[in-house]
Design a protein around this motif. Structure first.
Motif, short mmCIF file in Angstrom:
data_model
loop_
_atom_site.label_atom_id
_atom_site.label_comp_id
_atom_site.label_asym_id
_atom_site.label_seq_id
_atom_site.Cartn_x
_atom_site.Cartn_y
_atom_site.Cartn_z
N SER A 41 46.40 37.99 53.08
CA SER A 41 46.27 39.34 52.55
C SER A 41 45.99 39.31 51.05
O SER A 41 46.09 38.26 50.40
N ASP A 42 45.61 40.46 50.54
CA ASP A 42 45.52 40.69 49.10
C ASP A 42 44.53 39.75 48.41
O ASP A 42 44.86 39.06 47.46
N GLY A 43 43.30 39.80 48.90
CA GLY A 43 42.22 39.07 48.22
C GLY A 43 41.66 39.82 47.03
O GLY A 43 41.11 39.22 46.12
N HIS A 44 41.75 41.15 47.06
CA HIS A 44 41.30 42.00 45.95
C HIS A 44 39.88 41.65 45.50
O HIS A 44 39.62 41.40 44.32
N TYR A 45 38.98 41.67 46.47
CA TYR A 45 37.57 41.36 46.15
C TYR A 45 37.06 42.34 45.09
O TYR A 45 37.19 43.55 45.23
N GLY A 46 36.49 41.79 44.02
CA GLY A 46 35.91 42.61 42.96
C GLY A 46 36.86 42.94 41.83
O GLY A 46 36.45 43.66 40.90
N GLN A 47 38.10 42.45 41.87
CA GLN A 47 39.03 42.78 40.78
C GLN A 47 38.54 42.16 39.48
O GLN A 47 38.30 40.95 39.40
N PRO A 48 38.40 42.96 38.42
CA PRO A 48 37.93 42.43 37.14
C PRO A 48 38.85 41.32 36.61
O PRO A 48 40.06 41.32 36.85
N ASN A 49 38.23 40.39 35.90
CA ASN A 49 38.96 39.31 35.24
C ASN A 49 39.72 38.40 36.20
O ASN A 49 40.75 37.83 35.85
N THR A 50 39.22 38.29 37.42
CA THR A 50 39.77 37.33 38.38
C THR A 50 38.60 36.54 38.98
O THR A 50 37.46 36.99 38.97
N GLU A 51 38.91 35.39 39.54
CA GLU A 51 37.91 34.56 40.21
C GLU A 51 37.81 34.95 41.68
O GLU A 51 38.00 34.13 42.58
N PHE A 52 37.53 36.22 41.93
CA PHE A 52 37.61 36.71 43.30
C PHE A 52 36.63 36.03 44.24
O PHE A 52 36.92 35.86 45.43
N GLN A 53 35.46 35.64 43.74
CA GLN A 53 34.52 34.93 44.61
C GLN A 53 35.10 33.60 45.05
O GLN A 53 35.01 33.22 46.22
N LYS A 54 35.70 32.88 44.13
CA LYS A 54 36.32 31.59 44.46
C LYS A 54 37.50 31.78 45.42
O LYS A 54 37.66 30.99 46.36
N ASP A 80 44.36 45.28 51.21
CA ASP A 80 43.80 45.03 49.89
C ASP A 80 42.65 44.03 49.97
O ASP A 80 42.61 43.00 49.31
N LEU A 81 41.70 44.42 50.82
CA LEU A 81 40.48 43.62 50.98
C LEU A 81 39.67 43.67 49.69
O LEU A 81 39.09 42.66 49.27
N ILE A 82 39.62 44.85 49.09
CA ILE A 82 38.83 45.07 47.87
C ILE A 82 39.75 45.63 46.79
O ILE A 82 40.93 45.90 47.04
N HIS A 83 39.18 45.81 45.60
CA HIS A 83 39.99 46.33 44.50
C HIS A 83 39.43 47.67 44.01
O HIS A 83 38.59 47.72 43.10
N ASP A 84 39.86 48.73 44.66
CA ASP A 84 39.66 50.12 44.24
C ASP A 84 38.25 50.70 44.45
O ASP A 84 38.13 51.85 44.86
N GLU A 85 37.22 49.95 44.17
CA GLU A 85 35.86 50.50 44.21
C GLU A 85 35.32 50.46 45.64
O GLU A 85 35.09 49.39 46.20
N PRO A 86 35.10 51.63 46.28
CA PRO A 86 34.70 51.67 47.69
C PRO A 86 33.42 50.90 48.00
O PRO A 86 33.28 50.35 49.09
N THR A 87 32.47 50.87 47.05
CA THR A 87 31.20 50.20 47.34
C THR A 87 31.36 48.69 47.49
O THR A 87 30.44 48.01 47.98
N LEU A 88 32.51 48.15 47.13
CA LEU A 88 32.75 46.71 47.28
C LEU A 88 32.95 46.30 48.73
O LEU A 88 32.86 45.12 49.07
N LEU A 89 33.22 47.27 49.61
CA LEU A 89 33.55 46.93 50.99
C LEU A 89 32.40 46.19 51.67
O LEU A 89 32.63 45.23 52.43
#
Length: 271
Positions: A41-54, A80-89
């Motif tokens: 859980s809690d990958g937070h894809y797209g969260q600023p200032n994190t290495e979310f792709q890695k 928490d697949l993504i981080h707040d921004e719906p278009t990241l889904l």
């Protein structure tokens, strides 16, 4: 009711409760594995200032390796697949297409998308369930499009649990834990007592609390936390939880750290 003050809340003992587990997780009970799945859980894809792709490429590599080495029936990504921004889904869905196993998802408080977008993306609503063989899996929504914390729909849960009353076991997934035993939990007395009073509910899996990788218990029901595989806070490692169900209907779960001494907070379950 303050769950933190109740005597029945306790941490389940860690790996010592499972003498058949070795450090390498190669030992096992005599019964053969009938089903094996992973909860992250809690990958937070797209969260600023994190290495979310890695973070996501690491999870894909870990799960695909598990598939080759030990077998994995499915992966469940518990919110928490993504981080707040719906278009990241869409980008998230495209990224995890590299998985070699089927996967299911739940909505977390940072997955700020509407019900219609969610269902059109995944093919099922935020409250959903599925069955595999002798077991059922029930997924309850604990947030909304605004990202507010909400208790899962107790009426819907009661109907779903009743639908699967003949199954050997039911495993429940909720992004936010329904007991106020963590800083970020919420108190949902009706829900937690519903689980306690449903005999074939085997376990409840929670995400959300990145700093929690243990097992907590209400009555006879274990609540598992899997820390996080992304985001900018939490346990010092990123990992996931493994569940193994055996042909004799016993089962076990343990937290897994792919980068260090791997097995953490193991738990054994009976029929």
């Amino acid at each position: 009711m303050n769950f933190e003050r109740r005597s029945f809340l306790k941490l389940v003992p860690a790996i010592s409760t499972l003498p058949f587990l070795s450090d390498s997780v190669n030992a096992g009970p005599k019964a053969r594995i009938a089903m094996r799945f992973i909860v992250a859980s809690d990958g937070h894809y797209g969260q600023p200032n994190t290495e979310f792709q890695k973070f996501h490429s690491d999870l894909i590599s870990w799960v695909n390796r598990e598939k080759m080495q030990k077998g994995v029936d499915f992966l469940f990504i518990n919110g928490d697949l993504i981080h707040d921004e719906p278009t990241l889904l869409y980008d998230f869905k495209k990224t995890i297409s590299g998985l070699s196993v089927p996967f299911y998802v739940s909505r977390g408080n940072h997955d700020k998308v509407g019900l219609d977008v969610w269902e059109s993306t995944w093919g099922y609503p935020t409250n959903h369930s599925f069955a595999k063989g002798e077991y059922a899996f029930v997924v309850g929504d604990t947030s909304n499009e605004k990202g507010e914390y909400v208790c899962p729909d107790a009426t819907w849960l009661r109907t779903e649990l009743a639908k699967y009353k003949e199954k050997k076991g039911i495993f429940v997934f909720l992004h936010i834990t329904p007991a106020k035993w963590t800083v970020n939990g919420i108190e949902c007395k009706e829900v937690i007592e519903l689980f306690e009073n449903t005999p074939n509910v085997k376990a409840i899996f929670n995400g959300h609390d990145h700093d929690q990788d243990s097992t907590k218990q209400y009555g006879k029901k274990p609540y598992f936390f899997d820390a996080h595989f992304g985001g900018n806070w939490g346990t010092s490692y990123k990992g996931y939880r493994v569940v193994e169900i055996y042909e004799d209907h016993t089962w076990q779960s343990y937290q897994y750290n792919p980068t260090a001494a791997p097995v953490l907070n193991a738990f054994s379950g009976k029929e």
